[in-house]
Design an enzyme around this catalytic site. Sequence first.
Site, mmCIF file in Angstrom:
data_model
loop_
_atom_site.group_PDB
_atom_site.id
_atom_site.type_symbol
_atom_site.label_atom_id
_atom_site.label_comp_id
_atom_site.label_asym_id
_atom_site.label_seq_id
_atom_site.Cartn_x
_atom_site.Cartn_y
_atom_site.Cartn_z
ATOM 1 N N HIS A 164 60.751 -8.924 -0.083
ATOM 2 C CA HIS A 164 59.355 -8.464 -0.015
ATOM 3 C C HIS A 164 58.930 -8.112 1.403
ATOM 4 C CE1 HIS A 164 58.167 -12.780 0.747
ATOM 5 N NE2 HIS A 164 57.200 -12.217 1.418
ATOM 6 N N ASP A 219 65.036 -13.156 -3.332
ATOM 7 C CA ASP A 219 64.155 -12.469 -2.380
ATOM 8 C C ASP A 219 64.789 -12.279 -0.998
ATOM 9 O OD1 ASP A 219 61.978 -11.370 -1.131
ATOM 10 O OD2 ASP A 219 60.545 -12.840 -1.892
ATOM 11 N N SER A 222 57.628 -15.922 5.715
ATOM 12 C CA SER A 222 58.555 -15.250 4.814
ATOM 13 C C SER A 222 59.739 -14.723 5.577
ATOM 14 C CB SER A 222 57.861 -14.096 4.111
ATOM 15 O OG SER A 222 57.220 -14.593 2.987
HETATM 16 N N1 ARG Z 1 53.990 -14.979 -2.323
HETATM 17 C C1 ARG Z 1 54.922 -14.489 -1.353
HETATM 18 C C2 ARG Z 1 54.199 -14.227 -0.038
HETATM 19 O O1 ARG Z 1 53.099 -14.618 0.130
HETATM 20 C C3 ARG Z 1 55.658 -13.297 -1.852
HETATM 21 C C4 ARG Z 1 54.846 -12.060 -1.965
HETATM 22 C C5 ARG Z 1 55.570 -10.833 -2.431
HETATM 23 N N2 ARG Z 1 55.920 -10.872 -3.820
HETATM 24 C C6 ARG Z 1 55.135 -10.432 -4.839
HETATM 25 N N3 ARG Z 1 55.556 -10.590 -6.053
HETATM 26 N N4 ARG Z 1 53.973 -9.861 -4.645
HETATM 27 O O2 ARG Z 1 54.393 -13.346 0.726
HETATM 28 N N1 GLU Z 2 55.428 -15.044 0.943
HETATM 29 C C1 GLU Z 2 54.776 -15.471 2.146
HETATM 30 C C2 GLU Z 2 55.024 -14.539 3.330
HETATM 31 O O1 GLU Z 2 55.143 -13.352 3.179
HETATM 32 C C3 GLU Z 2 55.166 -16.859 2.411
HETATM 33 C C4 GLU Z 2 54.483 -17.688 1.457
HETATM 34 C C5 GLU Z 2 53.412 -18.495 2.089
HETATM 35 O O2 GLU Z 2 52.280 -18.019 2.245
HETATM 36 O O3 GLU Z 2 53.771 -19.615 2.419
HETATM 37 O O4 GLU Z 2 55.014 -14.930 4.452
#
Ligand code: ARG
Ligand code: GLU
Length: 707
Positions: free
Chosen positions: A83, A219, A642
């Site tokens: 991502h 990921d 991330s």
């Molecule tokens: N929750 C993760 C973060 O905050 C992954 C986000 C990307 N993935 C998604 N399905 N939108 O960045």
């Molecule tokens: N998916 C998040 C990022 O892009 C990390 C998840 C979080 O917020 O801890 O950094």
Amino acid sequence: MKKVIITLLAALLWLPSIADEGMWIPMLLKRNEADMQQKGMKISAEDIYSINKACLKDAIVLFGSGCTGEFVSDKGLLFTNHHCGYSYIARNSTLEHNYLANGFWAKSLEEEIPCPGLTATRLVRMEDVTKQVLDGVTNDMNEVKRNEKIADNIEKITKKNTEGTHYKAIIKPFYYGNQYFMYVNEVFTDVRMVGTPPSNIGKFGGDTDNWMWPRHTGDFSVFRVYAGADNKPADYSADNKPYKPLQHLNVSLKGVEENDFTFVFGYPGTTNRYATSQAVDLAANVTNPIRIALRTIRLNHYNNAMNKDAAQRLKYSSRVASIANGWKKWQGESLGINRLNGVEKKQAFERKFQQWANDKPMYKDVLPAMEKNYAILRNIELKNTYFSEAVVASDIMTRATQLYKLAITENNATIEKTVKDLIKSNENYFKDFDKHTIVDRAIFIETFCNMCQAGFGGFVANKDVDVAKMEEMLGKIYDNSILTSEKDIMKLLKNYKAKDSKKILKDPAVALYLSAANNLLSADDRKQYTEVKNEINRLYRLYVKGMMEMDANNVSFPDANLTLRVAYGHVEGFKPKDGVYYKAYTTLDGIMEKENPDIYDYVVEPRLKELYNTKDYGQYANTKGELPVAFIATNHTTGGNSGSPVLNANGELIGLNFDRCWEGTMSDLLFDPNYCRNITLDIRYCLFIIDKYAGAKNLIDELTIKR
Ligand code: ARG
Ligand code: GLU
């Protein structure tokens, strides 16, 4: 008597053990070293951060502007999340070469794809520069004067520290400006795409599983940093060579067990650990619910379109991912804060602080003033939220904003450049306009109606608006705007003269934008907003300082601010709700369990199924013969982490951080060790995909693997 002695002994033997909460400053890690080693770490703080020798920090980069990446080979090979690479993968994809859908693997350096605009930033060294930054700053200065003086000092310090080098320095405030650190960085600008699994793997579970455990998302994506002949940053050139990092990470195939020590080394973006009860209430109960409701509208329309055809899926996936990400996180955050009685907990602490502060002139008015200022801020934030989540939620409105900016530009050179940019973006915009306009029109109408029904947005804002009439009126605005007619907008732009600004201002969509924006946030509101924010920042500076004086344990680590940090904890499952316990790791079996060929997010690639059926996991299986996919641990992380390496006691790479568990997303404001878990992609799944699934042995051969 015996009992008393035992208690005394126990008290003496008890070593202060720091809870898993905390994002620590690498340069000061010596302070945590004993605690980390007691918890299992076998390396030293100096191995992690040192200015005297190559160390783990040399293997870490800020990937782009909001993710982390790490070097895994001596040829600049970089791992990060899928991502994090997403927008670059999407940008390089077409329907014919759809890397997003099918994956991409460069079999040689020549096949690696340049990604203009993408940077990788490596920290060279950091330094406490509080004294120099605050030089000449006095207590009687107001915030504006103070900020000017600080900006001035910062400019001088950064200049002095980078003159004659290729380094770039930034200075960031810590503890609301009680402390300042300088970061001297090296910014690489030639970063190329090397490999990515198909979205069925890299985004398996999609937005349905996002923020959730048990998780099965592969990921990761792979990039490479290139440098000039001198191994220093250089802009893209075919002659550039793979960068040779001072240190790259060793990869461990040993995996982890429950309770094993782990740490995360990366760039957490923002936390608000010291927020007051009003701030917590504002987020959990005011702004989050509005944002969630308005984003639900947008997501429904985009998702409907995406489910219709592949072209629309490609068009919207990136923006939907980002809209849905906040949408879901805020839901978890609000639930978490209220489950914890977060507001009441903060209030209880504030009462204690007030008692302590009552006889201290410097601190006694801080919290009452906070309360007063938050009352004003709350009102403005409400409007801000409607502005960003409703007024500019549709493309027609964001484009109206751009057009309005053009209309009020006076400088001819700027006008010329803006017009050129607008022509280009409009050419793109109208390429698949027919389908898009249906979606955008619906979003425009529904978000505006929602805002007006809530009593915001000025014109006819009231709960009893006649929705049908309003929809009709908005529909007319949409259809009659030059922004929805390729012929009209191009005609205007191609012969644009300054006097045409009148035409722009008369356009119904531009006029609507202006009236909504001004009705929501008057000039007074905007002025007040800046003043209140400044004042609140000043109050926090005092509040946090007071907290430290009251008891040093109140303030153990500074909030995240997109600087390099170390978080440490251990692998552990958790209990999300009564009767349910989540184990700490998932396997490929779970992917097969979730498989559903009819649901886009749960389609399993045939090749992966084949490997599953033949159990061809090679060296990547765990001792039970399973193929591990992800694990959770108690490391304190946030957005920006991330792609961060998750390391074992020996400092070897065991996974890539990519998410947090939904039940613990309040950790940006309140950390609860019972619920807060970071989610890590097990490096064995990552290598399995590269090796067994994609057959990209060339990449595996570059790694330093520890078995
Ligand atoms: N929750 C993760 C973060 O905050 C992954 C986000 C990307 N993935 C998604 N399905 N939108 O960045
Ligand atoms: N998916 C998040 C990022 O892009 C990390 C998840 C979080 O917020 O801890 O950094």
